[in-house]
Design an enzyme around this catalytic site. Structure first.
Site, PDB file in Angstrom:
ATOM      1  N   ASN A   7       0.855  -1.190   0.000  1.00 24.51           N
ATOM      2  CA  ASN A   7       0.000   0.000   0.000  1.00 24.51           C
ATOM      3  C   ASN A   7       0.896   1.246   0.000  1.00 24.51           C
ATOM      4  OD1 ASN A   7      -1.832   2.023   0.517  1.00 24.51           O
ATOM      5  ND2 ASN A   7      -2.370   1.317   2.582  1.00 24.51           N
ATOM      6  N   LYS A   9       0.087   4.261  -0.286  1.00 20.37           N
ATOM      7  CA  LYS A   9      -0.594   5.449   0.268  1.00 20.37           C
ATOM      8  C   LYS A   9      -0.327   6.648  -0.640  1.00 20.37           C
ATOM      9  CE  LYS A   9      -0.389   3.360   4.793  1.00 20.37           C
ATOM     10  NZ  LYS A   9      -0.369   3.500   6.232  1.00 20.37           N
ATOM     11  N   HIS A  87      -9.775   1.414   5.064  1.00 24.24           N
ATOM     12  CA  HIS A  87      -8.512   1.634   5.778  1.00 24.24           C
ATOM     13  C   HIS A  87      -8.768   2.630   6.910  1.00 24.24           C
ATOM     14  CE1 HIS A  87      -4.437   2.749   6.733  1.00 24.24           C
ATOM     15  NE2 HIS A  87      -4.049   1.659   6.093  1.00 24.24           N
ATOM     16  N   GLU A 157      -5.733  -4.936  10.907  1.00 23.78           N
ATOM     17  CA  GLU A 157      -4.746  -3.876  11.105  1.00 23.78           C
ATOM     18  C   GLU A 157      -5.051  -3.124  12.406  1.00 23.78           C
ATOM     19  OE1 GLU A 157      -2.644  -2.624   7.289  1.00 23.78           O
ATOM     20  OE2 GLU A 157      -4.367  -1.325   7.506  1.00 23.78           O
ATOM     21  N   GLY A 163       2.116   2.332  11.099  1.00 22.42           N
ATOM     22  CA  GLY A 163       3.107   3.397  10.973  1.00 22.42           C
ATOM     23  C   GLY A 163       3.800   3.776  12.268  1.00 22.42           C
ATOM     24  N   SER A 199       3.006  -1.910  10.584  1.00 23.17           N
ATOM     25  CA  SER A 199       4.456  -1.884  10.840  1.00 23.17           C
ATOM     26  C   SER A 199       5.199  -3.163  10.440  1.00 23.17           C
ATOM     27  CB  SER A 199       4.744  -1.552  12.309  1.00 23.17           C
ATOM     28  OG  SER A 199       4.325  -0.227  12.599  1.00 23.17           O
TER      29      SER A 199
HETATM   30  P1  PGA Z   1       2.450   0.494   7.842  1.00 23.31           P
HETATM   31  O1  PGA Z   1       0.997   0.699   7.212  1.00 23.31           O
HETATM   32  O2  PGA Z   1       3.020  -0.756   7.253  1.00 23.31           O
HETATM   33  O3  PGA Z   1       3.208   1.719   7.447  1.00 23.31           O
HETATM   34  O4  PGA Z   1       2.273   0.374   9.320  1.00 23.31           O
HETATM   35  C1  PGA Z   1       0.159  -0.394   7.029  1.00 23.31           C
HETATM   36  C2  PGA Z   1      -1.142   0.071   6.456  1.00 23.31           C
HETATM   37  O5  PGA Z   1      -1.585   1.190   6.774  1.00 23.31           O
HETATM   38  O6  PGA Z   1      -1.759  -0.653   5.672  1.00 23.31           O
END
Ligand code: PGA
Length: 242
Positions: A7, A9, A87, A157, A163, A199
């Site tokens: 992803n 983003k 999300h 999640e 993050g 993460s």
């Molecule tokens: P991250 O995000 O791997 O940066 O924690 C995961 C997500 O939001 O799908």
């Protein structure tokens, strides 16, 4: 076969995404299902011979006067096979509701795009032992009046893990994913794939790979670094071979 869903983003400018594509087009794996979800504007740049294309969002209607929206039909026509829905960033920052998520899922399934439904709890909810209540409600409201739920993938999640560098213990992930699978099996009489997200990176994926009910990962931050993507694929392939 496990999935690795990347992803991106709202990242990458034009030059950066082209550099990334050069690298990713060399990646081949017949042991994992690789899905790349770039920003909408870059979707058609990706040559998806070795991986699938995913979208980070979709509108709720097929076509019409809806300035700025993108439909599942439009996505399907350019080769999109998966779409992230619900999300937590969209739920929390853009006021996306369970009703909107339900409409999006309906619309995606009508167009044969596989929805990846994100569910998960905040830290406060976790501390109050509400994790599964929250997830159950998110699932039930997203699935409301949907007949062909067999084609949905769930991404567990925990919001506090996204993050932040914080990851639940393997045991906690195992328990929550088991609860999700058992619940869906019991209530909807079907078995759905459940990914973990929050993460995940090339350092911790080896440990996460010991959890035996995870069907793959949804990765944000680490998905932007091609070296990490390669290492994550290698780690998953090693587990597949063992
Ligand atoms: P991250 O995000 O791997 O940066 O924690 C995961 C997500 O939001 O799908």
């Amino acid at each position: 076969m496990k999935s690795l869903v990347l992803n991106h983003k709202m990242n990458f400018n034009y030059d950066e995404v082209n550099e990334y594509i050069k690298n990713i087009n060399d990646v081949k794996s017949n042991k994992i299902n690789l899905v790349i979800c770039p920003s909408f504007i870059y979707l058609s740049f990706f040559k998806y011979n070795n991986y699938y294309l995913g979208s980070q969002n979709v509108g709720m209607m097929e076509k019409g006067a809806l300035t700025g929206e993108i439909s599942a039909l439009q996505l399907k026509k350019i080769g999109v096979r998966y779409c992230i829905v619900g999300h937590s960033e969209r739920r929390m920052l853009l006021n996306e509701t369970n009703e909107m998520i339900n409409k999006k899922i309906n619309h995606l399934l009508d167009n044969n795009i596989i929805p990846i439904l994100c569910v998960g709890e905040t830290l406060e909810e976790k501390k109050a032992s509400l994790t599964f209540d929250i997830i159950k409600e998110e699932i039930d409201r997203a699935f409301s009046n949907i007949s062909n739920i067999d084609n949905i993938i769930i991404a567990y999640e925990p919001i506090w893990a996204i993050g932040t560098g914080m990851v639940p213990t393997n045991n906690d992930i195992f328990i929550t994913i088991k609860e999700i699978k058992d619940y869906i099996n019991g209530k909807y009489s079907t078995k759905l794939k459940v990914l973990y997200g929050g993460s995940v990176n090339s350092e911790n994926i080896n440990v996460l790979e010991d959890i035996n009910n995870v069907d793959g990962y949804l990765v944000g931050g680490a998905s932007l670094d091609f070296k990490q993507v390669k290492s994550m694929i290698t780690a998953m392939e090693a587990k597949y071979d063992s």
